[in-house]
Design a protein around this motif. Structure first.
Motif, PDB file in Angstrom:
ATOM      1  N   ILE A 194     -38.463  46.109  17.290  1.00 25.06           N
ATOM      2  CA  ILE A 194     -39.433  45.026  17.502  1.00 25.06           C
ATOM      3  C   ILE A 194     -40.560  45.505  18.419  1.00 25.06           C
ATOM      4  O   ILE A 194     -40.297  45.955  19.548  1.00 25.06           O
ATOM      5  CB  ILE A 194     -38.738  43.801  18.164  1.00 25.06           C
ATOM      6  CG1 ILE A 194     -37.429  43.473  17.435  1.00 25.06           C
ATOM      7  CG2 ILE A 194     -39.664  42.593  18.204  1.00 25.06           C
ATOM      8  CD1 ILE A 194     -36.406  42.791  18.303  1.00 25.06           C
ATOM      9  N   ILE A 195     -41.785  45.380  17.923  1.00 27.97           N
ATOM     10  CA  ILE A 195     -42.932  45.810  18.746  1.00 27.97           C
ATOM     11  C   ILE A 195     -43.128  44.801  19.877  1.00 27.97           C
ATOM     12  O   ILE A 195     -43.147  43.587  19.646  1.00 27.97           O
ATOM     13  CB  ILE A 195     -44.205  45.923  17.888  1.00 27.97           C
ATOM     14  CG1 ILE A 195     -43.995  47.047  16.863  1.00 27.97           C
ATOM     15  CG2 ILE A 195     -45.440  46.199  18.744  1.00 27.97           C
ATOM     16  CD1 ILE A 195     -44.948  47.028  15.716  1.00 27.97           C
ATOM     17  N   LYS A 196     -43.259  45.342  21.105  1.00 28.67           N
ATOM     18  CA  LYS A 196     -43.419  44.445  22.251  1.00 28.67           C
ATOM     19  C   LYS A 196     -44.890  44.373  22.634  1.00 28.67           C
ATOM     20  O   LYS A 196     -45.522  43.347  22.605  1.00 28.67           O
ATOM     21  CB  LYS A 196     -42.587  44.979  23.422  1.00 28.67           C
ATOM     22  CG  LYS A 196     -42.532  44.052  24.610  1.00 28.67           C
ATOM     23  CD  LYS A 196     -41.635  44.645  25.669  1.00 28.67           C
ATOM     24  CE  LYS A 196     -41.578  43.764  26.884  1.00 28.67           C
ATOM     25  NZ  LYS A 196     -40.927  44.457  27.998  1.00 28.67           N
ATOM     26  N   GLU A 197     -45.395  45.534  23.025  1.00 24.03           N
ATOM     27  CA  GLU A 197     -46.823  45.646  23.316  1.00 24.03           C
ATOM     28  C   GLU A 197     -47.350  46.788  22.458  1.00 24.03           C
ATOM     29  O   GLU A 197     -46.584  47.437  21.754  1.00 24.03           O
ATOM     30  CB  GLU A 197     -47.023  45.932  24.798  1.00 24.03           C
ATOM     31  CG  GLU A 197     -46.824  44.691  25.657  1.00 24.03           C
ATOM     32  CD  GLU A 197     -46.407  45.014  27.070  1.00 24.03           C
ATOM     33  OE1 GLU A 197     -46.399  46.207  27.444  1.00 24.03           O
ATOM     34  OE2 GLU A 197     -46.071  44.075  27.808  1.00 24.03           O
ATOM     35  N   LYS A 198     -48.637  47.065  22.622  1.00 26.11           N
ATOM     36  CA  LYS A 198     -49.238  48.113  21.797  1.00 26.11           C
ATOM     37  C   LYS A 198     -48.437  49.420  21.837  1.00 26.11           C
ATOM     38  O   LYS A 198     -48.264  50.096  20.818  1.00 26.11           O
ATOM     39  CB  LYS A 198     -50.649  48.381  22.306  1.00 26.11           C
ATOM     40  CG  LYS A 198     -51.653  48.430  21.202  1.00 26.11           C
ATOM     41  CD  LYS A 198     -53.041  48.547  21.746  1.00 26.11           C
ATOM     42  CE  LYS A 198     -53.995  48.671  20.571  1.00 26.11           C
ATOM     43  NZ  LYS A 198     -55.356  48.860  20.990  1.00 26.11           N
ATOM     44  N   THR A 199     -47.946  49.752  23.029  1.00 27.07           N
ATOM     45  CA  THR A 199     -47.315  51.066  23.165  1.00 27.07           C
ATOM     46  C   THR A 199     -45.818  50.994  23.469  1.00 27.07           C
ATOM     47  O   THR A 199     -45.231  51.949  23.982  1.00 27.07           O
ATOM     48  CB  THR A 199     -48.003  51.872  24.290  1.00 27.07           C
ATOM     49  OG1 THR A 199     -47.998  51.048  25.461  1.00 27.07           O
ATOM     50  CG2 THR A 199     -49.417  52.259  23.927  1.00 27.07           C
ATOM     51  N   SER A 200     -45.192  49.854  23.204  1.00 27.12           N
ATOM     52  CA  SER A 200     -43.745  49.777  23.507  1.00 27.12           C
ATOM     53  C   SER A 200     -43.005  48.865  22.538  1.00 27.12           C
ATOM     54  O   SER A 200     -43.611  48.023  21.877  1.00 27.12           O
ATOM     55  CB  SER A 200     -43.526  49.292  24.942  1.00 27.12           C
ATOM     56  OG  SER A 200     -44.053  47.995  25.075  1.00 27.12           O
ATOM     57  N   LYS A 343     -38.206  35.307  23.223  1.00 24.77           N
ATOM     58  CA  LYS A 343     -39.544  34.922  22.754  1.00 24.77           C
ATOM     59  C   LYS A 343     -40.282  36.152  22.247  1.00 24.77           C
ATOM     60  O   LYS A 343     -40.506  37.106  22.983  1.00 24.77           O
ATOM     61  CB  LYS A 343     -40.323  34.290  23.906  1.00 24.77           C
ATOM     62  CG  LYS A 343     -40.947  33.009  23.471  1.00 24.77           C
ATOM     63  CD  LYS A 343     -41.779  32.344  24.496  1.00 24.77           C
ATOM     64  CE  LYS A 343     -41.805  30.864  24.116  1.00 24.77           C
ATOM     65  NZ  LYS A 343     -41.943  29.992  25.199  1.00 24.77           N
ATOM     66  N   ILE A 344     -40.579  36.149  20.956  1.00 27.88           N
ATOM     67  CA  ILE A 344     -41.357  37.245  20.376  1.00 27.88           C
ATOM     68  C   ILE A 344     -42.576  36.609  19.702  1.00 27.88           C
ATOM     69  O   ILE A 344     -42.411  35.721  18.854  1.00 27.88           O
ATOM     70  CB  ILE A 344     -40.526  38.036  19.336  1.00 27.88           C
ATOM     71  CG1 ILE A 344     -39.275  38.612  20.024  1.00 27.88           C
ATOM     72  CG2 ILE A 344     -41.355  39.137  18.698  1.00 27.88           C
ATOM     73  CD1 ILE A 344     -38.256  39.178  19.072  1.00 27.88           C
ATOM     74  N   ASP A 345     -43.763  37.071  20.064  1.00 26.34           N
ATOM     75  CA  ASP A 345     -45.011  36.481  19.555  1.00 26.34           C
ATOM     76  C   ASP A 345     -44.965  34.958  19.658  1.00 26.34           C
ATOM     77  O   ASP A 345     -45.234  34.245  18.675  1.00 26.34           O
ATOM     78  CB  ASP A 345     -45.244  36.866  18.067  1.00 26.34           C
ATOM     79  CG  ASP A 345     -45.367  38.362  17.911  1.00 26.34           C
ATOM     80  OD1 ASP A 345     -45.788  39.017  18.882  1.00 26.34           O
ATOM     81  OD2 ASP A 345     -45.026  38.873  16.818  1.00 26.34           O
ATOM     82  N   ASN A 346     -44.574  34.477  20.838  1.00 26.97           N
ATOM     83  CA  ASN A 346     -44.522  33.031  21.106  1.00 26.97           C
ATOM     84  C   ASN A 346     -43.542  32.242  20.243  1.00 26.97           C
ATOM     85  O   ASN A 346     -43.663  31.039  20.094  1.00 26.97           O
ATOM     86  CB  ASN A 346     -45.915  32.400  20.970  1.00 26.97           C
ATOM     87  CG  ASN A 346     -46.732  32.682  22.199  1.00 26.97           C
ATOM     88  OD1 ASN A 346     -46.169  32.765  23.301  1.00 26.97           O
ATOM     89  ND2 ASN A 346     -48.017  32.885  22.013  1.00 26.97           N
ATOM     90  N   GLU A 347     -42.604  32.950  19.659  1.00 27.36           N
ATOM     91  CA  GLU A 347     -41.609  32.269  18.830  1.00 27.36           C
ATOM     92  C   GLU A 347     -40.218  32.701  19.291  1.00 27.36           C
ATOM     93  O   GLU A 347     -40.002  33.878  19.577  1.00 27.36           O
ATOM     94  CB  GLU A 347     -41.793  32.731  17.381  1.00 27.36           C
ATOM     95  CG  GLU A 347     -41.887  31.601  16.374  1.00 27.36           C
ATOM     96  CD  GLU A 347     -41.962  32.180  14.976  1.00 27.36           C
ATOM     97  OE1 GLU A 347     -40.922  32.186  14.302  1.00 27.36           O
ATOM     98  OE2 GLU A 347     -43.055  32.676  14.601  1.00 27.36           O
TER      99      GLU A 347
END
Ligand code: UTP
Length: 440
Positions: A194-200, A343-347
């Motif tokens: 799961i992508i968290k931020e651009k680089t993580s 919570k991933i992408d506000n979901e």
């Protein structure tokens, strides 16, 4: 793994969304992303994903019987144990390991949980309380007791700065050792990173059992043994009532020749969510409350007492030689899958986390010693924002404990007065001046 290797690896494991994400990054971001992926054991995570995706076998226990436990009356009476334990501390054979690498998600505090200002009057943090306990023992026994603090890669720097900024709470800097546990990627139920931020990507620390790997992997165990340390006192940062390096407990551990020892409390009610300490198929074991069979959970003896009453509270003595043993042919603790909402992408989404539990080391030990302690004296974990195990409850438990200790010395503090006793305070001496006084 190099960029090319990672690409192949991700493809093999059906992670095309990550490959596409990497392709959109600029050179610098790409390097950081790949560096971040390389900090965790992706291979292990995918292997665990495969294992846990198979239909789950229902775990069955052939025979579960009550274990031998040194009960509280016996535990306290033994003067011999105190002297055995104190001698080991004075000889410099013990170090204290506090595991503080968890994510503290239920508490929802924006900093590492150990920084939470929990003490009821002074607002001391959990870290300060624990460190002052080690300092008090070091002063009492005139020996430097090493304090080992397990962090995770996301919190290490902040925790180190916190200690530094507070002058290590009075302990010599050279006596404190911070070390990181491993992290593993969290995975969606359909097997995707799961992508968290651009680089993580989303990752989680590998459970408190990871401490028994990390202390060995980091070289800290070697270093401690070279210093003459033979055993480690283990506890969780979230319990401010822990009797750190308790010499009586240590005495029992040594006298019994145990490789691993634990403290237990009487369960509040049969359903309490603590691990049950039992003998299972001939071995001392902790069975998680979810797996504990109902017919045993409620079983009582002829006096109406629960037969399986012992709940484990995460307080241990562990021989350094035992830690070495469970690492030498690859880390021996099993991984568990924890299904959590995040919570991933506000979901709110379900994710799988893979963790090891420190108590899974118990059945691997040649000899285990278990002693009973009193919940009110030693167990008030900070877990939740509100309700049970919340800051409010923990503060109440701390004040009740301090009041009780003072009362034992003839000092009465009325129930509407906030009270706190510093771990550094020699209350026996102070009590001589205050004896039979009532504080209102
Ligand atoms: P918990 O299992 O209660 O986890 O940890 P937690 O991180 O405090 O809280 P939640 O579940 O996210 O809400 C018990 C102890 O084990 C440590 C914690 O820091 C705490 O002291 N722990 C837990 C670790 O050191 N590493 C881990 O990976 C997990």
């Amino acid at each position: 793994m190099s960029g090319e290797k990672i690409h192949r690896f991700l493809k093999e494991h059906r992670q095309e969304h990550i490959i596409r994400h990497i392709e959109l990054l600029d050179k610098n971001e790409k390097d950081i992303f790949i560096k971040n992926l390389n900090t965790m054991n992706l291979e292990l995570a995918f292997q665990l994903y495969e294992n846990f995706s198979k239909p789950e076998e229902v775990k069955t226990y052939k025979e579960i019987t009550p274990p031998y436990i040194v009960d509280i009356e016996k535990y306290k009476k033994e003067k011999e144990m105190l002297s055995i334990g104190e001698n080991s501390i004075k000889a410099g054979e013990t170090a204290v390991m506090i595991v503080a690498g968890g994510q503290g998600s239920r508490l929802g505090y924006p900093y590492p949980k150990g920084m939470y200002p929990i003490s009821p009057v002074k607002g001391k943090s959990l870290f300060q309380i624990a460190t002052e306990k080690v300092l008090a023992l070091s002063l009492k026994y005139k020996i430097n007791i090493p304090l080992l603090i397990m962090t995770n890669p996301e919190t290490k720097e902040m925790i180190e700065n916190f200690f530094n900024g507070n002058n290590y709470f009075g302990l010599t800097k050279e006596c404190i050792f911070f070390f990181n546990q491993d992290i593993l990627p969290s995975i969606t139920p359909d097997g995707k990173l799961i992508i968290k931020e651009k680089t993580s990507i989303f990752a989680n620390p590998d459970g408190h059992g990871g401490s028994l790997k990390a202390i060995w992997q980091s070289g800290l165990l070697d270093r401690m043994e070279k210093q003459g340390i033979k055993r480690i006192f283990y506890c969780h940062i979230d319990n401010p009532l822990v009797n750190v390096n308790d010499p009586v407990f240590l005495g029992w551990h040594i006298k019994e020749g145990a490789e691993f020892s634990l403290k237990v409390v009487k369960k509040r009610e049969p359903e309490e969510k603590v691990g049950h300490f039992v003998i299972s198929d001939g071995k001392p074991t902790i069975i998680e409350y979810i797996e504990f069979p109902d017919e045993l959970k409620y079983k009582k003896d002829i006096n109406g007492n629960l037969i399986f009453w012992a709940g484990s509270i995460g307080i241990h003595f562990i021989e350094t030689s035992f830690i070495r043993k469970i690492n030498k042919d690859g880390f021996a603790l099993p991984y568990h899958r924890q299904v959590k909402k995040t919570k991933i992408d506000n979901e709110e989404k379900e994710i799988w986390k893979f963790e090891t539990f420190v108590f899974d080391a118990i059945p691997l030990a040649d000899k285990v010693c278990c002693v009973e302690t009193i919940r009110e004296d030693e167990f008030a974990p900070l877990k939740n924002k509100e309700g049970e195990d919340s800051p409010e409850e923990v503060k109440k438990a701390m004040m009740n404990f301090y009041r009780k200790k003072l009362e034992e010395l003839g000092i009465y503090v009325s129930s509407d007065v906030k009270v706190e006793v510093s771990p550094l305070c020699n209350i026996d001496v102070i009590a001589k001046g205050l004896k039979d006084k009532e504080i209102t």
